[in-house]
Each structure stands twice: as structure tokens, then as C-alpha cells.
Design an enzyme around this catalytic site. Structure first.
Site, PDB file in Angstrom:
ATOM      1  N   VAL A  31      -5.722   2.208   9.446  1.00  0.00           N
ATOM      2  CA  VAL A  31      -5.953   0.768   9.541  1.00  0.00           C
ATOM      3  C   VAL A  31      -7.356   0.406   9.059  1.00  0.00           C
ATOM      4  O   VAL A  31      -7.605  -0.735   8.638  1.00  0.00           O
ATOM      5  CB  VAL A  31      -5.717   0.273  10.988  1.00  0.00           C
ATOM      6  CG1 VAL A  31      -6.773   0.828  11.934  1.00  0.00           C
ATOM      7  CG2 VAL A  31      -5.649  -1.242  11.053  1.00  0.00           C
ATOM      8  N   THR A  54      -3.682   5.615  -1.494  1.00  0.00           N
ATOM      9  CA  THR A  54      -2.392   6.244  -1.241  1.00  0.00           C
ATOM     10  C   THR A  54      -1.352   5.171  -0.929  1.00  0.00           C
ATOM     11  O   THR A  54      -1.688   4.024  -0.617  1.00  0.00           O
ATOM     12  CB  THR A  54      -2.476   7.213  -0.061  1.00  0.00           C
ATOM     13  OG1 THR A  54      -2.781   6.470   1.138  1.00  0.00           O
ATOM     14  CG2 THR A  54      -3.547   8.279  -0.282  1.00  0.00           C
ATOM     15  N   HIS A  90      -5.196  12.583 -12.424  1.00  0.00           N
ATOM     16  CA  HIS A  90      -6.083  13.189 -11.423  1.00  0.00           C
ATOM     17  C   HIS A  90      -7.142  14.080 -12.066  1.00  0.00           C
ATOM     18  O   HIS A  90      -8.248  14.210 -11.535  1.00  0.00           O
ATOM     19  CB  HIS A  90      -5.287  13.945 -10.344  1.00  0.00           C
ATOM     20  CG  HIS A  90      -4.554  15.155 -10.816  1.00  0.00           C
ATOM     21  ND1 HIS A  90      -3.255  15.112 -11.255  1.00  0.00           N
ATOM     22  CD2 HIS A  90      -4.934  16.461 -10.887  1.00  0.00           C
ATOM     23  CE1 HIS A  90      -2.859  16.334 -11.576  1.00  0.00           C
ATOM     24  NE2 HIS A  90      -3.866  17.176 -11.362  1.00  0.00           N
ATOM     25  N   ALA A 107      -6.060  11.289   9.611  1.00  0.00           N
ATOM     26  CA  ALA A 107      -5.781  12.631  10.133  1.00  0.00           C
ATOM     27  C   ALA A 107      -4.788  13.349   9.237  1.00  0.00           C
ATOM     28  O   ALA A 107      -4.906  14.561   8.993  1.00  0.00           O
ATOM     29  CB  ALA A 107      -5.248  12.529  11.564  1.00  0.00           C
ATOM     30  N   THR A 109      -4.218  12.931   5.922  1.00  0.00           N
ATOM     31  CA  THR A 109      -4.816  13.362   4.656  1.00  0.00           C
ATOM     32  C   THR A 109      -5.837  14.471   4.883  1.00  0.00           C
ATOM     33  O   THR A 109      -5.961  15.386   4.057  1.00  0.00           O
ATOM     34  CB  THR A 109      -5.441  12.162   3.925  1.00  0.00           C
ATOM     35  OG1 THR A 109      -4.398  11.221   3.621  1.00  0.00           O
ATOM     36  CG2 THR A 109      -6.098  12.587   2.625  1.00  0.00           C
ATOM     37  N   ASN A 142      -7.416   7.615  15.814  1.00  0.00           N
ATOM     38  CA  ASN A 142      -7.475   7.442  17.256  1.00  0.00           C
ATOM     39  C   ASN A 142      -8.351   8.530  17.878  1.00  0.00           C
ATOM     40  O   ASN A 142      -8.439   9.650  17.367  1.00  0.00           O
ATOM     41  CB  ASN A 142      -6.057   7.510  17.832  1.00  0.00           C
ATOM     42  CG  ASN A 142      -6.036   7.466  19.342  1.00  0.00           C
ATOM     43  OD1 ASN A 142      -6.036   8.508  19.989  1.00  0.00           O
ATOM     44  ND2 ASN A 142      -6.022   6.272  19.895  1.00  0.00           N
ATOM     45  N   ARG A 172     -14.235  -0.053  20.187  1.00  0.00           N
ATOM     46  CA  ARG A 172     -12.857  -0.418  20.486  1.00  0.00           C
ATOM     47  C   ARG A 172     -12.026  -0.234  19.224  1.00  0.00           C
ATOM     48  O   ARG A 172     -12.338  -0.804  18.174  1.00  0.00           O
ATOM     49  CB  ARG A 172     -12.774  -1.866  20.957  1.00  0.00           C
ATOM     50  CG  ARG A 172     -11.370  -2.335  21.358  1.00  0.00           C
ATOM     51  CD  ARG A 172     -10.905  -1.698  22.640  1.00  0.00           C
ATOM     52  NE  ARG A 172     -11.777  -2.047  23.773  1.00  0.00           N
ATOM     53  CZ  ARG A 172     -11.665  -1.507  24.977  1.00  0.00           C
ATOM     54  NH1 ARG A 172     -10.732  -0.586  25.208  1.00  0.00           N
ATOM     55  NH2 ARG A 172     -12.489  -1.861  25.948  1.00  0.00           N
ATOM     56  N   CYS A 175      -5.969   0.270  17.939  1.00  0.00           N
ATOM     57  CA  CYS A 175      -4.855   0.505  18.860  1.00  0.00           C
ATOM     58  C   CYS A 175      -5.139  -0.001  20.266  1.00  0.00           C
ATOM     59  O   CYS A 175      -4.252  -0.008  21.128  1.00  0.00           O
ATOM     60  CB  CYS A 175      -4.520   1.994  18.906  1.00  0.00           C
ATOM     61  SG  CYS A 175      -5.892   3.011  19.523  1.00  0.00           S
TER      62      CYS A 175
END
Length: 209
Positions: A31, A54, A90, A107, A109, A142, A172, A175
Site C-alpha cells: 500500500v 509490478t 530488464h 515481503a 518481493t 505489516n 500507524r 491496516c
């Protein structure tokens, strides 16, 4: 996508006076990719910027917020190759860039990079990366994902490659949880990379012989 004739030239210490630094910015599916447009703006006044996103990051990236002079690449561009002799995106981006910055690094990737997987444009660039050139990561996830034992293992693995961590911060989270795992602010990512680049060039210019 057309590249300039000098796109294959590697970065040379002390060369920043001849052209702007070439910064490849990449977003993965967090996010925090909501801030990707801001990140591109931070870098675009100082450097020549190309951006990679991505498929999952596109849920959050505001493409309208990307500066108009920033060339924006997605996975679809990677798979536009059709015949021998066509450029491989690439590889071209790896040749072009002086520095790569992955922000946010999810997490998922992170785990892919640590495991050597290369199933999209971003991870293909990392797998083909020339590690004599800097690569920075700014994770975002998270708190419990950040403190998960797998995260520590993966960070140790990529540290061995010479990848530089810009640590997440405590606040904060999207989530609703409060804790460590929020991506560093775009301004801090920018200042960290620029300071590294300029310090390295000053050190190179000061060498004798």
C-alpha cells in the site's frame, strides 16, 4: 522502448558533471506504493528517472502522479519481446541505470529476491543486476511480517549481495496496527541515495593516480 546510444555505458565515478545520474525506481505490491508518484517527483529534478511497477503495485500506484518526463514500465513491457535481435527490457534497464531503488519493497518481493526468483520485470532486473552498482531497498509491510523470522533471513541473504537497506519506520500502518514496518518517507529515501551518490563521487574525484 528506445534507449539512448549511451544507455549501455556503465556509471563512472566523477562522471556526474557530464550528465544527470540515472536512477531506476521500482515499486512492488505494498500500500506504500501510494507514495510512488511522490518518490518519482523527489528524484526527477536531480536525476534522470525511469520507473518500474509490478502488476500488484498498480493497485496503489497513481500513474497520473508520475512526472511526465519519467518513463514508466510495467510487466507488459517486459513481455513485448518477439524475436531474436529485439532488446530485452530488464537487461537494457540494468545497463542504463547507475542506481536502482526499490520502494516500496513488499515481503513477497523481498522473498523472491532472496530466493533468486525472477518472474516479473522488477525481479528480472534484480537477478540481472550488476552489483558493482548500488541497489537500495525500502521495505514496507505489516509489523508482524517485518518481525517474522523469514524477513530477517531474507535481509541477511540480500545483504550479502551488497544491497543497501533503508529501514522502515514505526507509525500507524494502513491496516490499523501500530508498529514498525512503514516505508521510509520519499524525501528520506531521496536524500539517502543522493548523499551516497555524491559522497562516492567526491571520494573518487579525490583519488590520486
Amino acid at each position: 522502448m528506445a534507449f539512448s546510444e549511451s544507455a549501455g555505458a556503465e556509471s563512472m565515478p566523477g562522471n556526474s558533471g557530464l550528465r544527470k545520474p540515472r536512477i531506476l525506481l521500482a515499486a512492488s505490491g505494498s500500500v506504500a506504493a501510494l507514495k510512488f508518484g511522490n518518490l518519482c517527483h523527489c528524484f526527477s529534478e536531480w536525476a534522470e528517472v525511469r520507473a518500474v511497477a509490478t502488476r500488484s503495485s498498480l493497485h496503489f500506484v497513481d500513474r497520473a502522479a508520475i512526472p511526465k518526463d519519467v518513463i514508466f514500465h510495467t510487466d507488459e513491457d517486459e513481455w513485448s519481446w518477439s524475436k531474436i535481435g529485439d532488446s530485452v527490457l530488464h537487461i537494457e534497464l540494468r545497463r542504463w541505470a547507475d542506481i536502482m531503488v526499490i520502494a516500496p519493497l513488499s515481503a513477497n518481493t523481498l522473498a523472491k529476491i532472496a530466493g533468486g526468483l525472477c518472474d516479473n520485470l522488477l525481479t528480472c532486473i534484480v537477478r540481472a543486476w550488476d552489483y558493482s552498482k548500488p541497489l537500495f531497498i525500502a521495505p514496507a509491510m505489516n509489523t508482524f511480517m517485518w518481525t517474522n523470522p523469514f524477513t530477517e533471513r531474507h535481509l541477511m541473504t540480500i545483504d550479502e549481495l551488497g544491497i543497501t537497506l533503508i529501514p522502515p519506520v514505526t507509525r500507524r500502518l494502513a491496516c490499523g496496527d501500530y508498529g514498525n514496518g512503514a516505508m521510509a518517507e520519499p524525501s528520506l529515501i531521496y536524500s539517502t541515495v543522493r548523499l551516497f551518490f555524491e559522497s562516492r563521487n567526491q571520494s573518487s574525484d579525490g583519488r590520486v593516480g
